[in-house]
Design an enzyme around this catalytic site. Sequence first.
Site, PDB file in Angstrom:
ATOM      1  N   SER A 143       0.823  -1.204   0.000  1.00 41.87           N
ATOM      2  CA  SER A 143       0.000   0.000   0.000  1.00 41.87           C
ATOM      3  C   SER A 143       0.859   1.257   0.000  1.00 41.87           C
ATOM      4  O   SER A 143       1.572   1.528  -0.950  1.00 41.87           O
ATOM      5  CB  SER A 143      -0.967  -0.030   1.182  1.00 41.87           C
ATOM      6  N   ASP A 299      -2.230   6.641  -3.840  1.00 41.62           N
ATOM      7  CA  ASP A 299      -1.077   5.926  -3.307  1.00 41.62           C
ATOM      8  C   ASP A 299      -0.658   4.814  -4.270  1.00 41.62           C
ATOM      9  O   ASP A 299      -1.319   4.584  -5.289  1.00 41.62           O
ATOM     10  CB  ASP A 299      -1.370   5.414  -1.899  1.00 41.62           C
ATOM     11  N   ASP A 301      -0.827   1.580  -4.612  1.00 43.36           N
ATOM     12  CA  ASP A 301      -1.777   0.566  -5.097  1.00 43.36           C
ATOM     13  C   ASP A 301      -3.144   1.162  -5.400  1.00 43.36           C
ATOM     14  O   ASP A 301      -4.106   0.444  -5.644  1.00 43.36           O
ATOM     15  CB  ASP A 301      -1.887  -0.609  -4.126  1.00 43.36           C
ATOM     16  N   ASP A 303      -5.599   2.668  -3.838  1.00 45.68           N
ATOM     17  CA  ASP A 303      -6.851   2.495  -3.103  1.00 45.68           C
ATOM     18  C   ASP A 303      -7.141   3.686  -2.191  1.00 45.68           C
ATOM     19  O   ASP A 303      -8.198   3.753  -1.574  1.00 45.68           O
ATOM     20  CB  ASP A 303      -6.869   1.170  -2.323  1.00 45.68           C
TER      21      ASP A 303
END
Length: 571
Positions: A143, A299, A301, A303
């Site tokens: 993440s 960010d 990834d 999400d």
Amino acid sequence: MEEMQLYNVWTRTELDDTDLRDELAAINGDVDAIKDRFYRDLEFGTGGLRGVIGAGTNRINVYTIRKATQGLANYLIAESNNPSVAIGYDSRIKSDLFAKEAARVLSANGIKVYLYDKLMPTPCLSFAVRELNCEAGIMITASHNPAKYNGYKVYGNDGCQITIEAADRVLSEINQVDLFHVELEDFDKALNEGNIEYISKEVEDRYLANVKAQLINPKAVEQANLKVVYTPLNGTGNLPVRNILSMVGVKDVVVVPEQEKPDGTFRTCPFPNPEIPEALNLGLKLCEQEKPDLLLATDPDCDRVGIAVPDHNGNYVLVTGNEVGSLLLEYICEQRTKNGSMPKNPVAVKTIVTTELAKKIAQNYGVEIIDVLTGFKFIGEQIYVLEQKNEQDRYIFGFEESYGYLAGTYVRDKDGVVASMLICEMAGYYKLNGISILDALNRIYETYGVYIHEQQSFTCEGETGMQRMNEIMSGLREQPPVTIGGFEVIKIADYQSSEMTDMKTSNKTTIDLPKSNVLSYELCNGASVVLRPSGTEPKIKAYYTATGKTKEQAKSVLAEVQKDYTKILGF
């Protein structure tokens, strides 16, 4: 087995990753470095695995990835006939390698694998699990953590991260696996034979179609002529976010050039987290030149989404996750009520550390608000509960303070792509109506009261870190604070014992949520503090809320509460 014994086992093993061999050679004789890498197995939980990339049992590497995947395979084979798994990965160091290694293990166990052929956002993995009727999903990502980290998130067949019960059962299987004796299929052979199959572009297209379907006022975003500066922070969002913005009519998008291409080293932002102002520095600098209506940042990834907007002086102001979530909830409720698309008995979901302002907004529009534990999987679970009753259309929005938002039920995780689209729609609508995002936020505060929030992380690194975190939580349970910041504590919620205690009457009520190591304090002046150890990092996180008639008054209260609580925790 002692750390040095494990180190010797690793050095004697013919490792097939030269980086690991070099690292082990470099730490030869360094007792502390060896201990840190081998004093424990990397912890597996509902968040899967997350850790520093490198050699050892307490690191993310091809061996710990293979071991975890073998445990997952054993669990799936016991649970299901003919299971299949979808796999995605982000831009982090070795994410593509780890994804392929996981696919090789699953294929060797006779489990069909659907693998994205390029890096993709986490929500696209959640979508693929359900779209392809898979029993599970794996997302290789850490993440928003710094570059030295990577991770391994596991999803269930509902598209949510796995439950506590499932994680415990997978962990039980993992613990029985020898990490150096995991069966592997040749990747190219499995691909040629169809045991591993690349996920088609049609699945990506269906995902974007589902995102676009969440628009409320398509004409507003088309007519507003928005100008957007966007940074994917060297992650997965670049193409999906730009594609969806183009599809809905946002044509003037300027991408921060230094952060456009995937780069797992994150050279321009050591902490690629839109919650951290420094991560947006290059975007803000470009805003000074381009003068956009909006800065968007996702960010690695994709999400989470952070934004900045111009104030009346032309200076760009960061807007927090609680503020963006409240703005979107108000916008969705207002517009869906106005155009007649609000469902009967609508539901919105937030986490217990997310602003209580959401409850006031929801109440104003007759929306049921559901509080869940921290973690977007619990919001996803609420969608699943509604789906089981064929009532999923009641869900209108879910969000958490840490910059995660979701409209629609096509995925069961926070989605930076749909959030980017809806933020642009909202900004376009307000622009057409002659007001700014900050004007809309002030209108919310005038209507419902001012809410100020802040999060503080207390790091507990190293071998003794977990012990210290446990001691802090135990100490607070044994001797709860009577006041915080000079304000009386009137209620304490202990989510581990599932009890809410009224400090004046000593009456206890049951908290109807899964047990979790979380403490919450309600103060006499409407302020509150929530404390929880992180599930993925060696940190304890405190979430502060203060209210007031003005921002200045609320900020003053928050400062006193934060200062005192830091002392209470011993930092």
